[in-house]
Design an enzyme around this catalytic site. Structure first.
Site, PDB file in Angstrom:
ATOM      1  N   CYS A 167       0.841  -1.197   0.000  1.00  0.00           N
ATOM      2  CA  CYS A 167       0.000   0.000   0.000  1.00  0.00           C
ATOM      3  C   CYS A 167       0.875   1.245   0.000  1.00  0.00           C
ATOM      4  O   CYS A 167       2.081   1.181   0.205  1.00  0.00           O
ATOM      5  CB  CYS A 167      -0.912  -0.003   1.224  1.00  0.00           C
ATOM      6  SG  CYS A 167      -1.917  -1.495   1.385  1.00  0.00           S
ATOM      7  N   ARG A 200       1.643   1.444  -6.018  1.00  0.00           N
ATOM      8  CA  ARG A 200       1.798   0.554  -4.867  1.00  0.00           C
ATOM      9  C   ARG A 200       0.501  -0.149  -4.498  1.00  0.00           C
ATOM     10  O   ARG A 200       0.499  -1.049  -3.650  1.00  0.00           O
ATOM     11  CB  ARG A 200       2.309   1.345  -3.661  1.00  0.00           C
ATOM     12  CG  ARG A 200       3.669   1.968  -3.848  1.00  0.00           C
ATOM     13  CD  ARG A 200       4.076   2.744  -2.613  1.00  0.00           C
ATOM     14  NE  ARG A 200       4.309   1.850  -1.492  1.00  0.00           N
ATOM     15  CZ  ARG A 200       5.489   1.355  -1.166  1.00  0.00           C
ATOM     16  NH1 ARG A 200       6.559   1.648  -1.886  1.00  0.00           N
ATOM     17  NH2 ARG A 200       5.630   0.555  -0.131  1.00  0.00           N
ATOM     18  N   TRP A 234      -3.667  -1.873  -1.488  1.00  0.00           N
ATOM     19  CA  TRP A 234      -3.641  -3.179  -2.131  1.00  0.00           C
ATOM     20  C   TRP A 234      -4.223  -4.147  -1.114  1.00  0.00           C
ATOM     21  O   TRP A 234      -3.661  -4.349  -0.043  1.00  0.00           O
ATOM     22  CB  TRP A 234      -2.220  -3.564  -2.509  1.00  0.00           C
ATOM     23  CG  TRP A 234      -2.132  -4.855  -3.264  1.00  0.00           C
ATOM     24  CD1 TRP A 234      -2.276  -5.040  -4.605  1.00  0.00           C
ATOM     25  CD2 TRP A 234      -1.872  -6.153  -2.707  1.00  0.00           C
ATOM     26  NE1 TRP A 234      -2.118  -6.368  -4.920  1.00  0.00           N
ATOM     27  CE2 TRP A 234      -1.871  -7.077  -3.775  1.00  0.00           C
ATOM     28  CE3 TRP A 234      -1.631  -6.627  -1.421  1.00  0.00           C
ATOM     29  CZ2 TRP A 234      -1.646  -8.444  -3.593  1.00  0.00           C
ATOM     30  CZ3 TRP A 234      -1.415  -7.987  -1.230  1.00  0.00           C
ATOM     31  CH2 TRP A 234      -1.418  -8.873  -2.308  1.00  0.00           C
ATOM     32  N   ASN A 290       0.300   0.278   6.260  1.00  0.00           N
ATOM     33  CA  ASN A 290       0.837  -0.596   5.228  1.00  0.00           C
ATOM     34  C   ASN A 290       1.493  -1.771   5.924  1.00  0.00           C
ATOM     35  O   ASN A 290       2.411  -1.583   6.731  1.00  0.00           O
ATOM     36  CB  ASN A 290       1.858   0.148   4.359  1.00  0.00           C
ATOM     37  CG  ASN A 290       2.542  -0.763   3.345  1.00  0.00           C
ATOM     38  OD1 ASN A 290       2.006  -1.798   2.976  1.00  0.00           O
ATOM     39  ND2 ASN A 290       3.717  -0.366   2.894  1.00  0.00           N
ATOM     40  N   GLY A 291       1.034  -2.982   5.641  1.00  0.00           N
ATOM     41  CA  GLY A 291       1.588  -4.164   6.279  1.00  0.00           C
ATOM     42  C   GLY A 291       0.499  -5.144   6.645  1.00  0.00           C
ATOM     43  O   GLY A 291      -0.640  -5.044   6.164  1.00  0.00           O
ATOM     44  N   GLU A 322      10.817 -15.028 -17.944  1.00  0.00           N
ATOM     45  CA  GLU A 322      10.488 -13.608 -17.821  1.00  0.00           C
ATOM     46  C   GLU A 322       9.468 -13.190 -18.873  1.00  0.00           C
ATOM     47  O   GLU A 322       8.548 -12.413 -18.586  1.00  0.00           O
ATOM     48  CB  GLU A 322      11.762 -12.768 -17.932  1.00  0.00           C
ATOM     49  CG  GLU A 322      11.558 -11.264 -17.902  1.00  0.00           C
ATOM     50  CD  GLU A 322      10.927 -10.745 -16.623  1.00  0.00           C
ATOM     51  OE1 GLU A 322      10.535  -9.565 -16.612  1.00  0.00           O
ATOM     52  OE2 GLU A 322      10.826 -11.504 -15.628  1.00  0.00           O
ATOM     53  N   LYS A 335       5.833 -11.573 -17.935  1.00  0.00           N
ATOM     54  CA  LYS A 335       5.384 -10.266 -18.419  1.00  0.00           C
ATOM     55  C   LYS A 335       4.008 -10.381 -19.066  1.00  0.00           C
ATOM     56  O   LYS A 335       3.134  -9.553 -18.855  1.00  0.00           O
ATOM     57  CB  LYS A 335       6.374  -9.686 -19.438  1.00  0.00           C
ATOM     58  CG  LYS A 335       7.588  -9.058 -18.828  1.00  0.00           C
ATOM     59  CD  LYS A 335       7.220  -7.818 -18.022  1.00  0.00           C
ATOM     60  CE  LYS A 335       8.146  -7.668 -16.832  1.00  0.00           C
ATOM     61  NZ  LYS A 335       8.013  -8.628 -15.759  1.00  0.00           N
ATOM     62  N   GLU A 376       1.304 -11.048 -16.410  1.00  0.00           N
ATOM     63  CA  GLU A 376       1.122  -9.911 -15.502  1.00  0.00           C
ATOM     64  C   GLU A 376       0.208  -8.842 -16.085  1.00  0.00           C
ATOM     65  O   GLU A 376      -0.638  -8.296 -15.378  1.00  0.00           O
ATOM     66  CB  GLU A 376       2.483  -9.256 -15.195  1.00  0.00           C
ATOM     67  CG  GLU A 376       3.315  -9.961 -14.160  1.00  0.00           C
ATOM     68  CD  GLU A 376       4.620  -9.235 -13.906  1.00  0.00           C
ATOM     69  OE1 GLU A 376       5.014  -9.143 -12.736  1.00  0.00           O
ATOM     70  OE2 GLU A 376       5.255  -8.751 -14.869  1.00  0.00           O
ATOM     71  N   HIS A 379       8.595 -33.637 -21.570  1.00  0.00           N
ATOM     72  CA  HIS A 379       8.272 -34.272 -20.297  1.00  0.00           C
ATOM     73  C   HIS A 379       6.969 -33.731 -19.713  1.00  0.00           C
ATOM     74  O   HIS A 379       6.853 -33.558 -18.498  1.00  0.00           O
ATOM     75  CB  HIS A 379       9.430 -34.097 -19.315  1.00  0.00           C
ATOM     76  CG  HIS A 379      10.702 -34.717 -19.779  1.00  0.00           C
ATOM     77  ND1 HIS A 379      10.944 -36.074 -19.744  1.00  0.00           N
ATOM     78  CD2 HIS A 379      11.810 -34.156 -20.339  1.00  0.00           C
ATOM     79  CE1 HIS A 379      12.137 -36.322 -20.240  1.00  0.00           C
ATOM     80  NE2 HIS A 379      12.685 -35.169 -20.606  1.00  0.00           N
ATOM     81  N   LYS A 402       3.499  -2.635  -7.130  1.00  0.00           N
ATOM     82  CA  LYS A 402       4.904  -2.531  -7.516  1.00  0.00           C
ATOM     83  C   LYS A 402       5.844  -3.091  -6.464  1.00  0.00           C
ATOM     84  O   LYS A 402       6.743  -3.856  -6.763  1.00  0.00           O
ATOM     85  CB  LYS A 402       5.246  -1.061  -7.793  1.00  0.00           C
ATOM     86  CG  LYS A 402       6.666  -0.836  -8.286  1.00  0.00           C
ATOM     87  CD  LYS A 402       6.863  -1.443  -9.665  1.00  0.00           C
ATOM     88  CE  LYS A 402       8.270  -1.270 -10.157  1.00  0.00           C
ATOM     89  NZ  LYS A 402       8.493  -2.024 -11.396  1.00  0.00           N
TER      90      LYS A 402
END
Length: 614
Positions: free
Chosen positions: A2, A27, A73, A99-100, A487, A491, A494, A510, A609
């Site tokens: 947050c 955030r 968030w 925040n937490g 990656e 991307k 996301e 496999h 983020k």
């Protein structure tokens, strides 16, 4: 996850708070709110983005010069108005933003319910503000004493900004495990509080970054003092920030993510030349001389990281083991300390994090340090928690990254790892000075090589148009390009919400090959010479099952381009440096697919983020 903003001064607080929240929205953007204080506390909060909140604020905020704000968030409870911050206490006299995560909130909530408290939402934060009221009423304490005593009973992580109607000239701020910074003015007539520096720098560049368990009472016109939660005064350091606000804007680009992709020639140049002595092309990491001595004699390097930084760490494993012949293990930071790992004082634990605040990575570092290991971090943010707590730090100099999906930070991390591996290989006599110099000369060309790829942006967008209705992708790579496949898949998922998996190409047989059909595109990263023929064979296996192929290939490719349906071409560089080049078209492809689907690439759903909760 947050974002917190606070202000106490002589200006109207609401406008400073809202503008600050806009800069912190990366955030978290599930809900947002502000609280301002004069004789009464006024709270405004709305689900959704800061723009929703801004429309709800009325003329009653005029003249209020102290306030706190939050963009959320969601962790506990859905993103509703009831669960949005700030949260007032039952008696409407205390209000806070957080925040937490409060891990023992259920126990505290049960105690409060027995005492007659009523709850309107599902958040742990609502429990905390009422627990502070409970302690204040029970022991007849002022706000700072009540907060201090309450937090001694709290388990978890927090950054807090707190107001009390009974003491309207004060703001209490404290942290444990979640970042918090305070901006100072020369006359002490105003203070600015935020989760990071970005909302503060337009007002002041003098910042204090609080450490865990530190506690501050801000009062207009009084010099700031820092205490621990038991009231013992602590020294603090004022940092002067050199950050250009223009670098935080989108400029002429439609999205931050696109701007940051196109910034990579510049950011790579900053990263490389910050660690290169241009007079003789020697690699030099400032203040790391003692670490280099440890690295030369190291028995093992353990890399801990999460997400995109974990992919950079795997590339680092390939680089360090190939060039320096030091054993490297790459661990998910989120799992590391929970499996009781064997760590010795001879180990070097390397953390990689864009923000330097990633909670899981910080926890892995602290665990390793407690076991006696030497700790080293690669991060992008000066004065971050990781940079302050590690024995050694190497910065990436990538500049502020606003887009939630990391791009330029990734290539900067890989650039630092590349130079570290070259230097370590040279000092361990595993590579010759001639080979080291050859790699350094090639590294110096990477900014211009990456810039050349942008000429293909229109082509990459035209390829992306064919895949906006696709529901799943498979990404394949071999050797050092396997983490590039990971990656690329990350991307895409996301920002476009398309399911995508990355695999070592040889592992396709496999299991994943069972999924190959006309509706499942396979992206093959086929730029490394060593595995090229095997990748061509993998492509034939996909093609024989009617699977469409997008291939990332070198410009002079003559074989894979005839197998693939679409080719994304990049300039040829040495295999060890390919990841920085090969990832660029995958970033652009993911970006264009997401934009064509109508997704918000800068603020993808459910993400934030800086992951400052476990």
């Amino acid at each position: 996850m947050c974002g917190i903003v606070g202000y106490i001064g002589n200006r109207q607080a609401s406008s400073i708070l809202v503008e600050g929240l806009k800069k912190l929205e990366y955030r978290g953007y599930d809900s947002a709110g502000i609280a301002v204080l004069d004789k009464d506390i006024l709270v405004y909060k709305q689900p959704g983005k800061v723009s929703n909140l801004e429309q709800s604020i009325d003329e009653h905020v005029a003249g209020k010069t102290i306030g706190i704000a939050h963009t959320r968030w969601a962790t506990h409870g859905e993103p509703t108005q009831e669960n949005a911050h700030p949260h007032p206490s039952n008696n409407q006299e205390i209000v806070l933003v957080h925040n937490g995560i409060i891990e023992n909130y259920k126990f505290l909530k049960s105690e409060l319910i027995d005492a007659g408290f009523v709850f309107h939402g599902q958040t742990d934060t609502e429990v905390l503000v009422n627990y502070i009221q409970f302690i204040q009423d029970k022991y007849q304490l002022n706000i700072e004493a009540a907060v201090s005593k309450a937090l001694q009973q709290v388990n978890g992580a927090y950054a807090l900004a707190i107001l009390d109607k009974k003491e309207p000239h004060k703001m209490v701020v404290t942290r444990k495990g979640s970042p918090l910074a305070i901006g100072l003015t020369d006359s002490n007539d105003a203070f600015y509080v935020a989760s990071d520096a970005i909302p503060i720098i337009e007002h002041t560049q003098s910042l204090v970054y609080l450490n865990d368990h530190e506690f501050v009472v801000l009062e207009r016109g009084k010099k700031m003092k820092v205490y621990d939660i038991y009231g013992v005064e602590k020294p603090f350091t004022i940092k002067t920030l050199d950050l250009n606000l223009d670098k935080v804007n989108k400029g002429d680009h439609e999205h931050y993510m696109l701007k940051e992709i196109f910034e990579q020639p510049e950011t790579l140049k900053n990263t490389l030349f910050s660690h290169l002595n241009l007079a003789n092309d020697d690699i030099h990491f400032e203040n790391l001389e003692a670490l280099q001595e440890k690295l030369v004699t190291a028995n093992r390097i353990i890399i801990v990281s999460c997400g995109t930084s974990w992919h950079a760490g795997i590339i680092g494993e390939y680089l360090i083991e190939e060039l320096a012949r030091v054993p490297v293990e790459v661990e998910y930071a989120s799992e590391f300390r929970y499996r009781n790992p064997i760590i010795t004082k001879d180990d070097i634990v390397m953390a990689i994090s864009q923000s330097g605040e990633t909670a899981d990575t910080l926890a892995a570092l602290r665990y390793s340090k407690a076991q006696g290991a030497t700790t080293f971090c690669i991060c992008n943010v000066f004065n971050s928690s990781m940079a302050r707590e590690c024995d050694f730090t190497a910065y990436t100099y990538a500049g502020v990254e606003i887009g939630v999906a990391s791009t330029k930070a990734f290539t900067a991390q890989v650039a630092v790892l590349s130079m570290l591996a070259i230097q370590l290989g040279l000092e361990r006599n595993e590579i010759t000075p001639a080979k080291a110099n050859h790699l350094v000369q090639e590294i110096k060309t990477l900014p211009s090589v990456v810039n050349q790829i942008f000429a293909s942006d229109a082509h990459i967008k035209s390829v992306a148009k064919h895949y906006t209705k696709t529901t799943s992708f498979l990404f394949l790579g071999r050797g050092i390009n396997f983490p590039v496949a990971l990656e690329g898949a990350l991307k895409l998922k996301e920002i476009s919400y398309i399911h995508a998996e990355g695999y070592p190409a040889a592992e396709m047989k496999h299991g994943p090959i069972a999924m190959i059909e006309e509706s499942l595109p396979t992206v093959i990263v086929a730029t490394n010479n060593e595995y090229y023929n095997k990748l061509v064979s993998n492509a034939q296996e996909v093609k024989s099952r009617k699977g469409p192929i997008i291939a990332v290939v070198n410009e002079d490719d003559t074989e894979m381009i005839h197998t693939a349906d679409y080719a994304l071409k990049v300039p040829r560089v040495s295999d060890l440096l390919q990841p920085i080049v090969s990832v660029i078209p995958l970033q652009l492809f993911s970006y264009h697919v997401a934009v064509l689907k109508g997704c918000n690439v800068d603020q993808p759903r459910n993400l934030a983020k800086s992951v400052t909760v476990e």
